[in-house]
Design a protein around this motif. Structure first.
Motif, PDB file in Angstrom:
ATOM      1  N   ALA A   1     127.409  88.947  69.648  1.00 15.77           N
ATOM      2  CA  ALA A   1     127.377  88.653  71.080  1.00 15.77           C
ATOM      3  C   ALA A   1     126.047  89.026  71.728  1.00 15.77           C
ATOM      4  O   ALA A   1     125.772  88.617  72.859  1.00 15.77           O
ATOM      5  CB  ALA A   1     128.510  89.389  71.781  1.00 15.77           C
ATOM      6  N   ASP A   2     125.221  89.815  71.025  1.00 16.97           N
ATOM      7  CA  ASP A   2     123.970  90.276  71.628  1.00 16.97           C
ATOM      8  C   ASP A   2     122.747  89.519  71.120  1.00 16.97           C
ATOM      9  O   ASP A   2     121.617  89.940  71.337  1.00 16.97           O
ATOM     10  CB  ASP A   2     123.782  91.776  71.386  1.00 16.97           C
ATOM     11  CG  ASP A   2     123.725  92.125  69.900  1.00 16.97           C
ATOM     12  OD1 ASP A   2     123.970  91.227  69.074  1.00 16.97           O
ATOM     13  OD2 ASP A   2     123.445  93.294  69.577  1.00 16.97           O
ATOM     14  N   LYS A   3     122.961  88.378  70.445  1.00 18.79           N
ATOM     15  CA  LYS A   3     121.845  87.580  69.936  1.00 18.79           C
ATOM     16  C   LYS A   3     122.075  86.107  70.239  1.00 18.79           C
ATOM     17  O   LYS A   3     123.182  85.608  70.101  1.00 18.79           O
ATOM     18  CB  LYS A   3     121.703  87.743  68.420  1.00 18.79           C
ATOM     19  CG  LYS A   3     121.461  89.152  67.928  1.00 18.79           C
ATOM     20  CD  LYS A   3     121.373  89.169  66.416  1.00 18.79           C
ATOM     21  CE  LYS A   3     121.149  90.574  65.873  1.00 18.79           C
ATOM     22  NZ  LYS A   3     122.332  91.440  66.086  1.00 18.79           N
ATOM     23  N   CYS A   4     121.024  85.433  70.670  1.00 15.51           N
ATOM     24  CA  CYS A   4     121.066  83.984  70.853  1.00 15.51           C
ATOM     25  C   CYS A   4     119.919  83.403  70.045  1.00 15.51           C
ATOM     26  O   CYS A   4     118.749  83.735  70.299  1.00 15.51           O
ATOM     27  CB  CYS A   4     120.929  83.611  72.326  1.00 15.51           C
ATOM     28  SG  CYS A   4     121.085  81.831  72.655  1.00 15.51           S
ATOM     29  N   THR A   5     120.244  82.586  69.059  1.00 15.22           N
ATOM     30  CA  THR A   5     119.245  82.056  68.129  1.00 15.22           C
ATOM     31  C   THR A   5     119.277  80.536  68.095  1.00 15.22           C
ATOM     32  O   THR A   5     120.337  79.934  67.997  1.00 15.22           O
ATOM     33  CB  THR A   5     119.495  82.597  66.707  1.00 15.22           C
ATOM     34  OG1 THR A   5     119.387  84.013  66.713  1.00 15.22           O
ATOM     35  CG2 THR A   5     118.505  82.018  65.714  1.00 15.22           C
ATOM     36  N   PHE A   6     118.096  79.951  68.186  1.00 19.48           N
ATOM     37  CA  PHE A   6     117.937  78.509  67.991  1.00 19.48           C
ATOM     38  C   PHE A   6     116.902  78.271  66.900  1.00 19.48           C
ATOM     39  O   PHE A   6     115.877  78.965  66.841  1.00 19.48           O
ATOM     40  CB  PHE A   6     117.440  77.815  69.263  1.00 19.48           C
ATOM     41  CG  PHE A   6     118.459  77.608  70.336  1.00 19.48           C
ATOM     42  CD1 PHE A   6     119.395  76.584  70.236  1.00 19.48           C
ATOM     43  CD2 PHE A   6     118.472  78.416  71.460  1.00 19.48           C
ATOM     44  CE1 PHE A   6     120.332  76.373  71.240  1.00 19.48           C
ATOM     45  CE2 PHE A   6     119.405  78.217  72.473  1.00 19.48           C
ATOM     46  CZ  PHE A   6     120.334  77.193  72.365  1.00 19.48           C
ATOM     47  N   VAL A   7     117.149  77.282  66.072  1.00 21.83           N
ATOM     48  CA  VAL A   7     116.123  76.792  65.159  1.00 21.83           C
ATOM     49  C   VAL A   7     115.277  75.777  65.920  1.00 21.83           C
ATOM     50  O   VAL A   7     115.802  74.954  66.676  1.00 21.83           O
ATOM     51  CB  VAL A   7     116.756  76.157  63.913  1.00 21.83           C
ATOM     52  CG1 VAL A   7     115.728  75.371  63.105  1.00 21.83           C
ATOM     53  CG2 VAL A   7     117.389  77.230  63.039  1.00 21.83           C
TER      54      VAL A   7
END
Length: 219
Positions: free
Chosen positions: A61-67
């Motif tokens: 819940a504490d990470k937002c990742t996009f390639v």
């Protein structure tokens, strides 16, 4: 982060998609590079560990990742695989439990032929605009002191240096999003389209939706 697991963001130079298992092999190859390990303060992982890390980043819940995908390649017909379009990634970490308005942001453009083309700048702008819905009003970037291109990029995005760590040999830059900065951010990303994302579907005609306006420690 589950928030973005079904979201695709379409920009001019880059496309941001959730980090899925399809992307792991290419990412794993990138992180064998000693240069990228140094720039991102990372340790090499086995392929199995990379798959486990991908699942963790998707659920945490504490990470937002996009390639980050090369938009020009992604738009090509017939549609290439997303893995062949990969340029890097952009991440947002909620690192301060006492201050939910603060997020640490980082970007990595791993493909050499994608560097120096504005991919990192656009990816960071798109990420900041997207996570504004989480109520974030402050962004930090921690960058190795020798990574001058990244430092200059964040300074161009209005980040100011607030600290230097001689122990970790990194600088911390911060952007506080005032009303004026928020308006500037919206203007910089007014062309971005948010669309539904389907795992493994990189072809534009496979992703539909309404259009609306709206680069370090890695592990």
């Amino acid at each position: 982060m589950r928030l973005n697991q079904n979201i695709l963001l379409l920009g001019k130079k880059v496309v941001l998609v959730p980090y899925t298992s399809e992307h792991v092999p290419r990412y794993h190859e990138w992180m064998k590079s000693e240069e990228l390990q140094r720039l991102t303060a990372s340790e090499p992982l086995s392929l199995e560990q990379e798959y486990a890390m991908q699942q963790s980043w998707r659920e945490d819940a504490d990470k937002c990742t996009f390639v980050v995908l090369d938009a020009e390649k992604w738009r090509a017909q017939p549609g290439p695989t997303e893995e062949s379009c990969m340029a890097g990634d952009v991440n947002l970490f909620l690192t301060d439990l006492g201050d939910p308005s603060l997020g640490e942001i980082e970007v990595m453009i791993a493909e050499p032929n994608c560097r120096g083309r504005g991919f990192g700048t656009e990816a960071v702008l798109m990420m900041m605009s997207y996570v504004a819905k989480l109520g974030l009003t402050k962004f930090e970037a921690k960058i190795g002191q020798r990574n001058e291109p990244s430092i200059r990029m964040f300074q161009k995005l209005h980040f100011k240096q607030v600290a230097v760590s001689s122990i970790f040999q990194e600088v911390t830059l911060r952007l506080t999003v005032s009303q004026r900065e928020r308006q500037w951010l919206l203007e910089q990303t007014s062309y971005v389209e948010e669309r539904p994302y389907r795992d493994g579907s990189s072809e534009p005609h496979c992703v539909s939706g309404s259009t609306r306006p709206e680069p370090c420690t890695r592990r």
